[in-house]
Every structure is written in structure tokens, then in C-alpha cells.
Scaffold this motif. Structure first.
Motif, PDB file in Angstrom:
ATOM      1  N   LEU A   9       0.811  -1.210   0.000  1.00 12.19           N
ATOM      2  CA  LEU A   9       0.000   0.000   0.000  1.00 12.19           C
ATOM      3  C   LEU A   9       0.851   1.271   0.000  1.00 12.19           C
ATOM      4  N   ALA A  10       1.905   1.316   0.797  1.00 12.74           N
ATOM      5  CA  ALA A  10       2.763   2.503   0.853  1.00 12.74           C
ATOM      6  C   ALA A  10       3.594   2.582  -0.420  1.00 12.74           C
ATOM      7  N   ALA A  22       1.397  -2.827   4.948  1.00 15.76           N
ATOM      8  CA  ALA A  22      -0.005  -2.938   4.548  1.00 15.76           C
ATOM      9  C   ALA A  22      -0.058  -3.449   3.115  1.00 15.76           C
ATOM     10  N   VAL A  23      -0.868  -4.476   2.889  1.00 18.03           N
ATOM     11  CA  VAL A  23      -0.992  -5.114   1.581  1.00 18.03           C
ATOM     12  C   VAL A  23      -2.401  -4.875   1.056  1.00 18.03           C
ATOM     13  N   LEU A  24      -2.493  -4.271  -0.134  1.00 17.21           N
ATOM     14  CA  LEU A  24      -3.774  -3.939  -0.746  1.00 17.21           C
ATOM     15  C   LEU A  24      -4.175  -5.020  -1.740  1.00 17.21           C
ATOM     16  N   LEU A  25      -5.432  -5.449  -1.665  1.00 18.11           N
ATOM     17  CA  LEU A  25      -5.973  -6.430  -2.597  1.00 18.11           C
ATOM     18  C   LEU A  25      -6.620  -5.701  -3.761  1.00 18.11           C
ATOM     19  N   ASP A  26      -6.743  -6.356  -4.901  1.00 16.32           N
ATOM     20  CA  ASP A  26      -7.431  -5.758  -6.042  1.00 16.32           C
ATOM     21  C   ASP A  26      -8.945  -5.988  -5.960  1.00 16.32           C
ATOM     22  N   ARG A  27      -9.397  -6.526  -4.853  1.00  6.32           N
ATOM     23  CA  ARG A  27     -10.823  -6.817  -4.611  1.00  6.32           C
ATOM     24  C   ARG A  27     -11.045  -6.868  -3.106  1.00  6.32           C
ATOM     25  N   GLU A  28     -12.273  -7.034  -2.670  1.00  6.37           N
ATOM     26  CA  GLU A  28     -12.542  -7.237  -1.251  1.00  6.37           C
ATOM     27  C   GLU A  28     -12.183  -8.665  -0.871  1.00  6.37           C
ATOM     28  N   GLY A  29     -12.004  -8.921   0.423  1.00  6.67           N
ATOM     29  CA  GLY A  29     -11.725 -10.265   0.884  1.00  6.67           C
ATOM     30  C   GLY A  29     -10.587 -10.362   1.876  1.00  6.67           C
ATOM     31  N   ALA A  30     -10.126  -9.230   2.412  1.00  6.53           N
ATOM     32  CA  ALA A  30      -9.007  -9.259   3.363  1.00  6.53           C
ATOM     33  C   ALA A  30      -9.351 -10.082   4.601  1.00  6.53           C
ATOM     34  N   GLY A  31     -10.570  -9.954   5.091  1.00  7.21           N
ATOM     35  CA  GLY A  31     -10.973 -10.708   6.270  1.00  7.21           C
ATOM     36  C   GLY A  31     -10.875 -12.212   6.055  1.00  7.21           C
ATOM     37  N   GLU A  32     -11.257 -12.656   4.885  1.00  9.66           N
ATOM     38  CA  GLU A  32     -11.184 -14.086   4.562  1.00  9.66           C
ATOM     39  C   GLU A  32      -9.731 -14.546   4.446  1.00  9.66           C
ATOM     40  N   ILE A  33      -8.870 -13.713   3.870  1.00  9.94           N
ATOM     41  CA  ILE A  33      -7.445 -14.054   3.772  1.00  9.94           C
ATOM     42  C   ILE A  33      -6.846 -14.188   5.161  1.00  9.94           C
ATOM     43  N   VAL A  34      -7.162 -13.255   6.052  1.00  9.11           N
ATOM     44  CA  VAL A  34      -6.655 -13.309   7.430  1.00  9.11           C
ATOM     45  C   VAL A  34      -7.150 -14.573   8.128  1.00  9.11           C
ATOM     46  N   LYS A  35      -8.426 -14.876   7.972  1.00 12.25           N
ATOM     47  CA  LYS A  35      -9.013 -16.064   8.616  1.00 12.25           C
ATOM     48  C   LYS A  35      -8.357 -17.351   8.108  1.00 12.25           C
ATOM     49  N   ARG A  36      -8.241 -17.499   6.793  1.00 14.47           N
ATOM     50  CA  ARG A  36      -7.667 -18.723   6.218  1.00 14.47           C
ATOM     51  C   ARG A  36      -6.179 -18.852   6.548  1.00 14.47           C
ATOM     52  N   SER A  37      -5.482 -17.734   6.596  1.00 15.34           N
ATOM     53  CA  SER A  37      -4.054 -17.765   6.954  1.00 15.34           C
ATOM     54  C   SER A  37      -3.864 -18.243   8.383  1.00 15.34           C
ATOM     55  N   MET A  38      -4.708 -17.769   9.285  1.00 15.09           N
ATOM     56  CA  MET A  38      -4.611 -18.187  10.686  1.00 15.09           C
ATOM     57  C   MET A  38      -4.844 -19.689  10.817  1.00 15.09           C
ATOM     58  N   GLU A  39      -5.736 -20.236  10.005  1.00 16.63           N
ATOM     59  CA  GLU A  39      -5.974 -21.680  10.026  1.00 16.63           C
ATOM     60  C   GLU A  39      -4.730 -22.463   9.606  1.00 16.63           C
ATOM     61  N   LEU A  40      -3.843 -21.812   8.844  1.00 17.12           N
ATOM     62  CA  LEU A  40      -2.608 -22.452   8.382  1.00 17.12           C
ATOM     63  C   LEU A  40      -1.397 -22.042   9.220  1.00 17.12           C
ATOM     64  N   GLY A  41      -1.633 -21.329  10.321  1.00 13.03           N
ATOM     65  CA  GLY A  41      -0.566 -21.020  11.266  1.00 13.03           C
ATOM     66  C   GLY A  41       0.153 -19.699  11.064  1.00 13.03           C
ATOM     67  N   ILE A  42      -0.326 -18.858  10.158  1.00 14.41           N
ATOM     68  CA  ILE A  42       0.278 -17.541   9.931  1.00 14.41           C
ATOM     69  C   ILE A  42      -0.762 -16.479  10.276  1.00 14.41           C
ATOM     70  N   GLU A  43      -0.369 -15.533  11.113  1.00 20.08           N
ATOM     71  CA  GLU A  43      -1.313 -14.515  11.571  1.00 20.08           C
ATOM     72  C   GLU A  43      -1.024 -13.169  10.917  1.00 20.08           C
ATOM     73  N   PHE A  44      -2.018 -12.652  10.212  1.00 20.52           N
ATOM     74  CA  PHE A  44      -2.012 -11.298   9.667  1.00 20.52           C
ATOM     75  C   PHE A  44      -3.127 -10.538  10.376  1.00 20.52           C
ATOM     76  N   ALA A  45      -3.255  -9.264  10.106  1.00 23.91           N
ATOM     77  CA  ALA A  45      -4.311  -8.457  10.733  1.00 23.91           C
ATOM     78  C   ALA A  45      -4.994  -7.611   9.673  1.00 23.91           C
ATOM     79  N   THR A  46      -6.313  -7.507   9.775  1.00 22.72           N
ATOM     80  CA  THR A  46      -7.020  -6.600   8.880  1.00 22.72           C
ATOM     81  C   THR A  46      -6.666  -5.169   9.264  1.00 22.72           C
ATOM     82  N   GLY A  47      -6.855  -4.257   8.340  1.00 22.14           N
ATOM     83  CA  GLY A  47      -6.513  -2.860   8.595  1.00 22.14           C
ATOM     84  C   GLY A  47      -7.705  -2.045   9.072  1.00 22.14           C
ATOM     85  N   PRO A  48      -7.459  -1.003   9.855  1.00 24.50           N
ATOM     86  CA  PRO A  48      -8.546  -0.208  10.413  1.00 24.50           C
ATOM     87  C   PRO A  48      -9.027   0.950   9.535  1.00 24.50           C
ATOM     88  N   HIS A  49      -8.385   1.214   8.401  1.00 23.17           N
ATOM     89  CA  HIS A  49      -8.740   2.371   7.579  1.00 23.17           C
ATOM     90  C   HIS A  49     -10.119   2.170   6.950  1.00 23.17           C
TER      91      HIS A  49
END
Length: 82
Positions: A9-10, A22-49
Motif C-alpha cells: 500500500l505505501a 499494509a498489503v492492498l488487494l485488487d478486490r474485497e476479501g481481506a478478512g477471509e485471507i486473514v481467517k484462512r491464513s490463521m488456520e494455516l498457522g500464519i497470523e495477519f491483521a485486517t486494517g482499520p482504515h
């Protein structure tokens, strides 16, 4: 990351953080990416903007982060984004 529909993003030469990216997607779905990543043992966070709601997530890289951690995070991103 652009081949996965992701971009940092920067802008180059702009205000970048040493501790989080901060990583920008070309579509919506950040929440799903964060959720699926956590299921695989990697934790990201959605952004507050509010203007980018569900279009970006954050990758923390402060503290003791090793090269293998970056490879693991990218591997999980490839799995959950496609």
C-alpha cells in the motif's frame, strides 16, 4: 505479489513503516485471507482504515523475524489468495 492481485500500500519513497507492511488487494476479501491464513498457522491483521475496509491487511515484521518466517508467510499467502 502483484501476480496474486496484491501490492504494498505505501508507495516507494513514501511513508513506509519498519514494523508493519499494509498489503492492498485488487478486490474485497481481506478478512477471509486473514481467517484462512490463521488456520494455516500464519497470523495477519485486517486494517482499520475505513475507506479501504476489507481491501487490505497488515503483515507485522518487528522483533526477531527470520528469512524462513517471510517464506512461510508468502507460501501461505499463495495458498489462500488463489
Amino acid at each position: 505479489m502483484e501476480e496474486m492481485g496484491l501490492r504494498v500500500l505505501a508507495e516507494e519513497g513514501g511513508l513506509r513503516s519498519n514494523t508493519v507492511t499494509a498489503v492492498l488487494l485488487d478486490r474485497e476479501g481481506a478478512g477471509e485471507i486473514v481467517k484462512r491464513s490463521m488456520e494455516l498457522g500464519i497470523e495477519f491483521a485486517t486494517g482499520p482504515h475505513p475507506a479501504l475496509r476489507d481491501r487490505y491487511f497488515r503483515i507485522g515484521h518487528m522483533g526477531w523475524v527470520q528469512e524462513k518466517d517471510a517464506f512461510a508467510a508468502l507460501s501461505v499467502l499463495r495458498r489462500v489468495v488463489s
